[in-house]
Design a protein around this motif. Structure first.
Motif, PDB file in Angstrom:
ATOM      1  N   ALA A 186       0.810  -1.209   0.000  1.00 28.84           N
ATOM      2  CA  ALA A 186       0.000   0.000   0.000  1.00 28.84           C
ATOM      3  C   ALA A 186       0.851   1.270   0.000  1.00 28.84           C
ATOM      4  N   SER A 187       2.079   1.165   0.511  1.00 25.61           N
ATOM      5  CA  SER A 187       2.907   2.370   0.581  1.00 25.61           C
ATOM      6  C   SER A 187       4.001   2.396  -0.487  1.00 25.61           C
ATOM      7  N   LEU A 188       4.178   1.287  -1.214  1.00 22.66           N
ATOM      8  CA  LEU A 188       5.283   1.234  -2.185  1.00 22.66           C
ATOM      9  C   LEU A 188       5.165   2.263  -3.318  1.00 22.66           C
ATOM     10  N   PRO A 189       3.960   2.448  -3.904  1.00 23.25           N
ATOM     11  CA  PRO A 189       3.887   3.432  -5.000  1.00 23.25           C
ATOM     12  C   PRO A 189       4.324   4.836  -4.569  1.00 23.25           C
ATOM     13  N   ALA A 190       4.158   5.146  -3.270  1.00 21.91           N
ATOM     14  CA  ALA A 190       4.571   6.467  -2.781  1.00 21.91           C
ATOM     15  C   ALA A 190       6.089   6.630  -2.810  1.00 21.91           C
ATOM     16  N   GLN A 191       6.822   5.503  -2.937  1.00 20.81           N
ATOM     17  CA  GLN A 191       8.293   5.555  -2.962  1.00 20.81           C
ATOM     18  C   GLN A 191       8.813   5.911  -4.352  1.00 20.81           C
ATOM     19  N   ARG A 192       7.912   5.937  -5.334  1.00 18.50           N
ATOM     20  CA  ARG A 192       8.401   6.216  -6.686  1.00 18.50           C
ATOM     21  C   ARG A 192       8.853   7.667  -6.768  1.00 18.50           C
ATOM     22  N   ASP A 193       9.900   7.864  -7.548  1.00 21.22           N
ATOM     23  CA  ASP A 193      10.504   9.178  -7.632  1.00 21.22           C
ATOM     24  C   ASP A 193      10.343   9.657  -9.074  1.00 21.22           C
ATOM     25  N   GLY A 194       9.180  10.144  -9.382  1.00 26.01           N
ATOM     26  CA  GLY A 194       8.922  10.640 -10.734  1.00 26.01           C
ATOM     27  C   GLY A 194       8.548   9.568 -11.741  1.00 26.01           C
ATOM     28  N   ALA A 195       8.439   8.321 -11.296  1.00 23.72           N
ATOM     29  CA  ALA A 195       8.107   7.244 -12.235  1.00 23.72           C
ATOM     30  C   ALA A 195       6.664   7.381 -12.722  1.00 23.72           C
ATOM     31  N   THR A 196       6.463   6.969 -13.957  1.00 22.56           N
ATOM     32  CA  THR A 196       5.122   6.881 -14.515  1.00 22.56           C
ATOM     33  C   THR A 196       4.390   5.728 -13.834  1.00 22.56           C
ATOM     34  N   LEU A 197       3.164   5.965 -13.392  1.00 27.74           N
ATOM     35  CA  LEU A 197       2.416   4.920 -12.683  1.00 27.74           C
ATOM     36  C   LEU A 197       1.236   4.435 -13.527  1.00 27.74           C
ATOM     37  N   ALA A 198       1.169   3.115 -13.695  1.00 24.20           N
ATOM     38  CA  ALA A 198       0.013   2.503 -14.359  1.00 24.20           C
ATOM     39  C   ALA A 198      -0.657   1.559 -13.369  1.00 24.20           C
ATOM     40  N   VAL A 199      -1.954   1.645 -13.239  1.00 22.01           N
ATOM     41  CA  VAL A 199      -2.696   0.759 -12.338  1.00 22.01           C
ATOM     42  C   VAL A 199      -3.657  -0.092 -13.168  1.00 22.01           C
ATOM     43  N   VAL A 200      -3.500  -1.405 -13.045  1.00 25.15           N
ATOM     44  CA  VAL A 200      -4.409  -2.341 -13.716  1.00 25.15           C
ATOM     45  C   VAL A 200      -5.174  -3.060 -12.623  1.00 25.15           C
ATOM     46  N   ASN A 201      -6.374  -2.604 -12.341  1.00 27.11           N
ATOM     47  CA  ASN A 201      -7.144  -3.193 -11.252  1.00 27.11           C
ATOM     48  C   ASN A 201      -8.609  -2.814 -11.406  1.00 27.11           C
ATOM     49  N   TYR A 202      -9.485  -3.783 -11.207  1.00 21.55           N
ATOM     50  CA  TYR A 202     -10.916  -3.508 -11.331  1.00 21.55           C
ATOM     51  C   TYR A 202     -11.376  -2.446 -10.344  1.00 21.55           C
ATOM     52  N   GLU A 203     -10.869  -2.555  -9.121  1.00 26.77           N
ATOM     53  CA  GLU A 203     -11.315  -1.608  -8.109  1.00 26.77           C
ATOM     54  C   GLU A 203     -10.402  -0.395  -8.067  1.00 26.77           C
ATOM     55  N   LEU A 204     -10.963   0.673  -7.574  1.00 21.15           N
ATOM     56  CA  LEU A 204     -10.207   1.886  -7.335  1.00 21.15           C
ATOM     57  C   LEU A 204      -9.136   1.604  -6.275  1.00 21.15           C
ATOM     58  N   THR A 205      -7.966   2.192  -6.431  1.00 19.91           N
ATOM     59  CA  THR A 205      -6.936   2.078  -5.399  1.00 19.91           C
ATOM     60  C   THR A 205      -6.619   3.488  -4.901  1.00 19.91           C
ATOM     61  N   PRO A 206      -5.928   3.588  -3.757  1.00 26.10           N
ATOM     62  CA  PRO A 206      -5.587   4.933  -3.257  1.00 26.10           C
ATOM     63  C   PRO A 206      -4.681   5.707  -4.226  1.00 26.10           C
ATOM     64  N   PHE A 207      -4.076   5.001  -5.201  1.00 24.90           N
ATOM     65  CA  PHE A 207      -3.156   5.672  -6.121  1.00 24.90           C
ATOM     66  C   PHE A 207      -3.742   5.862  -7.518  1.00 24.90           C
ATOM     67  N   THR A 208      -4.942   5.337  -7.729  1.00 23.70           N
ATOM     68  CA  THR A 208      -5.509   5.405  -9.083  1.00 23.70           C
ATOM     69  C   THR A 208      -5.642   6.852  -9.567  1.00 23.70           C
ATOM     70  N   ALA A 209      -6.099   7.737  -8.671  1.00 26.60           N
ATOM     71  CA  ALA A 209      -6.339   9.131  -9.080  1.00 26.60           C
ATOM     72  C   ALA A 209      -5.048   9.818  -9.533  1.00 26.60           C
ATOM     73  N   SER A 210      -3.917   9.418  -8.943  1.00 31.28           N
ATOM     74  CA  SER A 210      -2.657  10.073  -9.310  1.00 31.28           C
ATOM     75  C   SER A 210      -1.886   9.281 -10.363  1.00 31.28           C
ATOM     76  N   ALA A 211      -2.488   8.192 -10.876  1.00 33.50           N
ATOM     77  CA  ALA A 211      -1.793   7.370 -11.870  1.00 33.50           C
ATOM     78  C   ALA A 211      -1.907   7.980 -13.261  1.00 33.50           C
ATOM     79  N   GLU A 212      -0.845   7.830 -14.053  1.00 30.08           N
ATOM     80  CA  GLU A 212      -0.887   8.302 -15.439  1.00 30.08           C
ATOM     81  C   GLU A 212      -1.792   7.395 -16.283  1.00 30.08           C
ATOM     82  N   TYR A 213      -1.827   6.097 -15.906  1.00 23.58           N
ATOM     83  CA  TYR A 213      -2.661   5.145 -16.642  1.00 23.58           C
ATOM     84  C   TYR A 213      -3.561   4.405 -15.660  1.00 23.58           C
ATOM     85  N   ASP A 214      -4.813   4.251 -16.035  1.00 21.87           N
ATOM     86  CA  ASP A 214      -5.808   3.637 -15.150  1.00 21.87           C
ATOM     87  C   ASP A 214      -6.615   2.637 -15.976  1.00 21.87           C
ATOM     88  N   PHE A 215      -6.293   1.360 -15.820  1.00 18.82           N
ATOM     89  CA  PHE A 215      -7.019   0.317 -16.554  1.00 18.82           C
ATOM     90  C   PHE A 215      -7.922  -0.426 -15.585  1.00 18.82           C
TER      91      PHE A 215
END
Ligand code: ZN
Length: 249
Positions: free
Chosen positions: A202-231
């Protein structure tokens, strides 16, 4: 979805380092029941407290009897990697994925051929001696307990424990720090099949340092809103399509 996939494929090809973080969604796609959530086996079929480290230490025989029942449910003989596992292994083979970090303990990423693999919660296909740290195949321990000869005991006199992080047990600090470094160094982070509700994932995506974030998940995640890609789609569809977009037919 096609435009987004093509753009993410471009990002992966351009990345010096790309990491996938996977969760229960990869396992359930292989027919493995989920632990948590509406249809989760915790609570309904199994009492999580039965799998607490304290129980293992106090009553290893009872613990192992329950554990074998859980193991048979979790890892049926015919369980196999799915197209999502295969796609991530292919991306690594073709040089477009640096590592897979997983919350899953079923070992299916390794079976699919992923080589750089961080299993944050361990691997249920192994057992580890609680005293000397010797590791063995879980199949041996499960057969022993099923024959009524449990709990599985080590030559040193210690008792074997499933090589997974039990309730009441800390994560392997080395695995966790490697995972954090991989995420911090990545240019692209693909979260697949995880709702990012359980620590430490749950806290790992917050460790990214400028990386592009893609989330592939049926449900919303706490990081989906800030993800560049949302599948909001199936991992067994998106990941193979992504691998194909990156590596070709
Ligand atoms: Zn031992």
């Amino acid at each position: 979805m096609d435009d987004a996939l093509a753009a993410l494929a471009d990002d992966l090809r351009a990345a010096d380092s790309a990491v996938a973080l996977t969760g229960a969604g990869l396992s359930t796609a292989s027919g493995i029941p989920s632990f948590r959530g509406e249809d989760g086996i915790w609570g309904e079929e199994f009492d999580p407290q039965s799998f607490h480290l304290r129980r293992f230490r106090r009553d290893p025989e009872g613990f192992w009897t329950d554990r074998v029942r859980l193991q048979e449910r979790m890892l049926p003989d015919d369980v196999a990697p799915n197209a999502g596992h295969e796609a991530l292994a292919r991306l690594e083979r073709e040089g477009s994925l640096t590592a897979v970090i997983t919350q899953n303990t079923d070992g299916l990423h390794a079976t699919a051929g992923t080589e750089r693999l961080i299993e944050l919660h361990g691997n249920a296909r192994r057992v580890v001696c609680d005293d000397c740290g010797t590791r063995r195949d879980a199949e041996w321990a499960v057969a022993l307990v099923a024959d009524g000869d449990g709990p599985p005991t080590c030559e040193c006199g210690g008792i074997y424990k499933p090589d997974v992080v039990l309730f009441g047990e800390d994560l392997d600090p080395a695995a966790l720090s490697t995972a954090r470094e991989l995420v911090a160094d990545s240019d692209v982070l693909v979260v697949a099949g995880s709702s990012l509700q359980v620590q430490p994932a749950a806290s790992l995506p917050a460790q990214r340092d400028g990386a592009t974030l893609a989330v592939v998940n049926y449900e919303l995640t706490p990081f989906t809103a800030s993800a560049e890609y949302d599948f909001r789609a199936d991992v067994t569809e998106v990941l193979p399509a992504l691998a194909q977009a990156v590596c070709g037919e």
